[in-house]
Motif scaffolding. Sequence first.
Motif, PDB file in Angstrom:
ATOM      1  N   THR A   1      10.358   8.271  -3.647  1.00  0.00           N
ATOM      2  CA  THR A   1       9.746   8.931  -4.790  1.00  0.00           C
ATOM      3  C   THR A   1      10.009   8.122  -6.046  1.00  0.00           C
ATOM      4  OG1 THR A   1      11.728  10.299  -5.084  1.00  0.00           O
ATOM      5  CG2 THR A   1       9.905  11.269  -3.831  1.00  0.00           C
ATOM      6  N   GLY A   2       9.193   8.378  -7.050  1.00  0.00           N
ATOM      7  CA  GLY A   2       9.409   7.692  -8.307  1.00  0.00           C
ATOM      8  C   GLY A   2       8.175   7.745  -9.170  1.00  0.00           C
ATOM      9  N   ASN A   3       8.303   7.124 -10.304  1.00  0.00           N
ATOM     10  CA  ASN A   3       7.165   7.003 -11.195  1.00  0.00           C
ATOM     11  C   ASN A   3       6.284   5.915 -10.616  1.00  0.00           C
ATOM     12  OD1 ASN A   3       5.403   7.206 -13.254  1.00  0.00           O
ATOM     13  ND2 ASN A   3       6.744   6.356 -14.812  1.00  0.00           N
ATOM     14  N   LEU A   4       5.612   6.259  -9.547  1.00  0.00           N
ATOM     15  CA  LEU A   4       4.827   5.388  -8.681  1.00  0.00           C
ATOM     16  C   LEU A   4       5.722   4.417  -7.911  1.00  0.00           C
ATOM     17  CD1 LEU A   4       1.628   4.712 -10.787  1.00  0.00           C
ATOM     18  CD2 LEU A   4       1.958   6.361  -8.968  1.00  0.00           C
ATOM     19  N   ALA A   5       6.157   4.864  -6.749  1.00  0.00           N
ATOM     20  CA  ALA A   5       6.861   4.002  -5.803  1.00  0.00           C
ATOM     21  C   ALA A   5       5.842   2.960  -5.322  1.00  0.00           C
ATOM     22  CB  ALA A   5       7.391   4.819  -4.632  1.00  0.00           C
ATOM     23  N   LYS A   6       6.272   1.731  -5.124  1.00  0.00           N
ATOM     24  CA  LYS A   6       5.356   0.643  -4.772  1.00  0.00           C
ATOM     25  C   LYS A   6       5.768  -0.003  -3.453  1.00  0.00           C
ATOM     26  CE  LYS A   6       4.774  -0.408  -9.689  1.00  0.00           C
ATOM     27  NZ  LYS A   6       3.640   0.381  -9.921  1.00  0.00           N
ATOM     28  N   PHE A   7       4.761  -0.410  -2.655  1.00  0.00           N
ATOM     29  CA  PHE A   7       5.062  -1.109  -1.416  1.00  0.00           C
ATOM     30  C   PHE A   7       4.193  -2.355  -1.297  1.00  0.00           C
ATOM     31  CE2 PHE A   7       1.245   0.710   0.350  1.00  0.00           C
ATOM     32  CZ  PHE A   7       0.869  -0.180   1.332  1.00  0.00           C
ATOM     33  N   LYS A   8       4.669  -3.278  -0.448  1.00  0.00           N
ATOM     34  CA  LYS A   8       3.944  -4.526  -0.175  1.00  0.00           C
ATOM     35  C   LYS A   8       4.227  -4.898   1.263  1.00  0.00           C
ATOM     36  CE  LYS A   8       5.655  -8.487  -1.273  1.00  0.00           C
ATOM     37  NZ  LYS A   8       5.981  -9.871  -1.361  1.00  0.00           N
ATOM     38  N   GLN A   9       3.212  -5.385   1.963  1.00  0.00           N
ATOM     39  CA  GLN A   9       3.403  -5.882   3.324  1.00  0.00           C
ATOM     40  C   GLN A   9       2.448  -7.038   3.575  1.00  0.00           C
ATOM     41  OE1 GLN A   9       1.679  -4.009   6.670  1.00  0.00           O
ATOM     42  NE2 GLN A   9       3.232  -4.721   8.084  1.00  0.00           N
ATOM     43  N   THR A  10       2.909  -8.014   4.333  1.00  0.00           N
ATOM     44  CA  THR A  10       2.050  -9.093   4.807  1.00  0.00           C
ATOM     45  C   THR A  10       1.553  -8.679   6.184  1.00  0.00           C
ATOM     46  OG1 THR A  10       3.423 -10.693   3.629  1.00  0.00           O
ATOM     47  CG2 THR A  10       1.930 -11.563   5.314  1.00  0.00           C
ATOM     48  N   PRO A  11       0.243  -8.369   6.327  1.00  0.00           N
ATOM     49  CA  PRO A  11      -0.242  -7.859   7.605  1.00  0.00           C
ATOM     50  C   PRO A  11      -0.297  -8.918   8.703  1.00  0.00           C
ATOM     51  CG  PRO A  11      -2.041  -8.053   6.051  1.00  0.00           C
ATOM     52  CD  PRO A  11      -0.790  -8.398   5.312  1.00  0.00           C
ATOM     53  N   HIS A  12      -0.780 -10.097   8.358  1.00  0.00           N
ATOM     54  CA  HIS A  12      -0.859 -11.212   9.301  1.00  0.00           C
ATOM     55  C   HIS A  12      -0.605 -12.495   8.526  1.00  0.00           C
ATOM     56  CE1 HIS A  12      -2.592  -8.489  12.225  1.00  0.00           C
ATOM     57  NE2 HIS A  12      -3.439  -8.089  11.298  1.00  0.00           N
ATOM     58  N   GLU A  13       0.005 -13.451   9.161  1.00  0.00           N
ATOM     59  CA  GLU A  13       0.319 -14.707   8.498  1.00  0.00           C
ATOM     60  C   GLU A  13      -0.943 -15.324   7.915  1.00  0.00           C
ATOM     61  OE1 GLU A  13       2.802 -18.768   9.430  1.00  0.00           O
ATOM     62  OE2 GLU A  13       2.925 -17.073  10.796  1.00  0.00           O
ATOM     63  N   GLY A  14      -0.902 -15.666   6.627  1.00  0.00           N
ATOM     64  CA  GLY A  14      -2.037 -16.281   5.952  1.00  0.00           C
ATOM     65  C   GLY A  14      -2.972 -15.281   5.293  1.00  0.00           C
ATOM     66  N   ASP A  15      -2.885 -13.989   5.649  1.00  0.00           N
ATOM     67  CA  ASP A  15      -3.720 -12.965   5.024  1.00  0.00           C
ATOM     68  C   ASP A  15      -3.099 -12.531   3.702  1.00  0.00           C
ATOM     69  OD1 ASP A  15      -5.406 -13.030   7.171  1.00  0.00           O
ATOM     70  OD2 ASP A  15      -4.869 -11.054   7.956  1.00  0.00           O
ATOM     71  N   PRO A  16      -3.937 -12.038   2.785  1.00  0.00           N
ATOM     72  CA  PRO A  16      -3.359 -11.525   1.533  1.00  0.00           C
ATOM     73  C   PRO A  16      -2.512 -10.288   1.813  1.00  0.00           C
ATOM     74  CG  PRO A  16      -5.746 -11.144   1.586  1.00  0.00           C
ATOM     75  CD  PRO A  16      -5.390 -11.943   2.802  1.00  0.00           C
ATOM     76  N   ASP A  17      -1.487 -10.093   0.994  1.00  0.00           N
ATOM     77  CA  ASP A  17      -0.614  -8.930   1.150  1.00  0.00           C
ATOM     78  C   ASP A  17      -1.393  -7.644   0.910  1.00  0.00           C
ATOM     79  OD1 ASP A  17       1.587 -10.481   1.676  1.00  0.00           O
ATOM     80  OD2 ASP A  17       2.403 -10.357  -0.359  1.00  0.00           O
ATOM     81  N   ILE A  18      -0.966  -6.593   1.573  1.00  0.00           N
ATOM     82  CA  ILE A  18      -1.452  -5.251   1.289  1.00  0.00           C
ATOM     83  C   ILE A  18      -0.413  -4.635   0.370  1.00  0.00           C
ATOM     84  CG2 ILE A  18      -1.883  -2.968   2.252  1.00  0.00           C
ATOM     85  CD1 ILE A  18      -2.937  -4.334   4.754  1.00  0.00           C
ATOM     86  N   THR A  19      -0.856  -4.100  -0.768  1.00  0.00           N
ATOM     87  CA  THR A  19       0.057  -3.482  -1.712  1.00  0.00           C
ATOM     88  C   THR A  19      -0.425  -2.063  -1.990  1.00  0.00           C
ATOM     89  OG1 THR A  19      -1.182  -4.355  -3.596  1.00  0.00           O
ATOM     90  CG2 THR A  19       0.695  -5.654  -2.833  1.00  0.00           C
ATOM     91  N   GLY A  20       0.484  -1.229  -2.440  1.00  0.00           N
ATOM     92  CA  GLY A  20       0.110   0.131  -2.751  1.00  0.00           C
ATOM     93  C   GLY A  20       1.140   0.804  -3.607  1.00  0.00           C
ATOM     94  N   GLU A  21       0.759   1.991  -4.091  1.00  0.00           N
ATOM     95  CA  GLU A  21       1.670   2.776  -4.913  1.00  0.00           C
ATOM     96  C   GLU A  21       1.299   4.247  -4.797  1.00  0.00           C
ATOM     97  OE1 GLU A  21       1.009   1.013  -8.756  1.00  0.00           O
ATOM     98  OE2 GLU A  21      -0.683   2.341  -9.183  1.00  0.00           O
TER      99      GLU A  21
END
Length: 191
Positions: free
Chosen positions: A91-111
């Motif tokens: 929880t938070g004032n918009l908790a943020k996440f990031k993941q690299t789905p596959h090598e070379g692909d752009p990261d997926i980010t969210g909040e």
Amino acid sequence: MKQNKNLGCRILRRSSCCLLLLALFSTSVCALESDGDQPIIIDSNTATYDDVKAISTYTGNVISIQGSIRVNSDKLVVYFIDGEADKMVFTGNLAKFKQTPHEGDPDITGEALTGEYYPKKNLLVLIGKATVWQGSGAYASDFIEYDLKTSLVKAGEKESDNKRVHVVLQPKGKEQAQGQEKKTTVKDNNK
């Protein structure tokens, strides 16, 4: 009580040490399919563990890392079953996440205001002001499910017609399209 305090100190020391080791080896950790097999490393300002309820609470600039997954939040509560993390609530004032789905692909980010992570299911649920981005596309809704293993995003709630999903798909710019053509050409030449 003293044991719980000592346990918290040991957890914090181990977490800080593991986080440092992870930072040193992060270039080799692009684990994408194996993210779920990696240890969960948590770094925070404070930590408490309730042995009776099997709940661990972390507050203050919380950073959680598992493989290529990184979550930043104000507070994290971890629920354990048989000694394993079963559910993690960020929880938070918009908790943020990031993941690299596959090598070379752009990261997926969210909040989102709240995030629920289920490590055994490789599932992240974002609730309240939730947005997920990858490349030039974005999904926004009050409820988003993200399967970390398959990179599948589901937005909206089937039970409610009044909660809408907002999607933005940007066209590829001229430079991006030319860069893609060059990549394709290079790949074709290497056959």
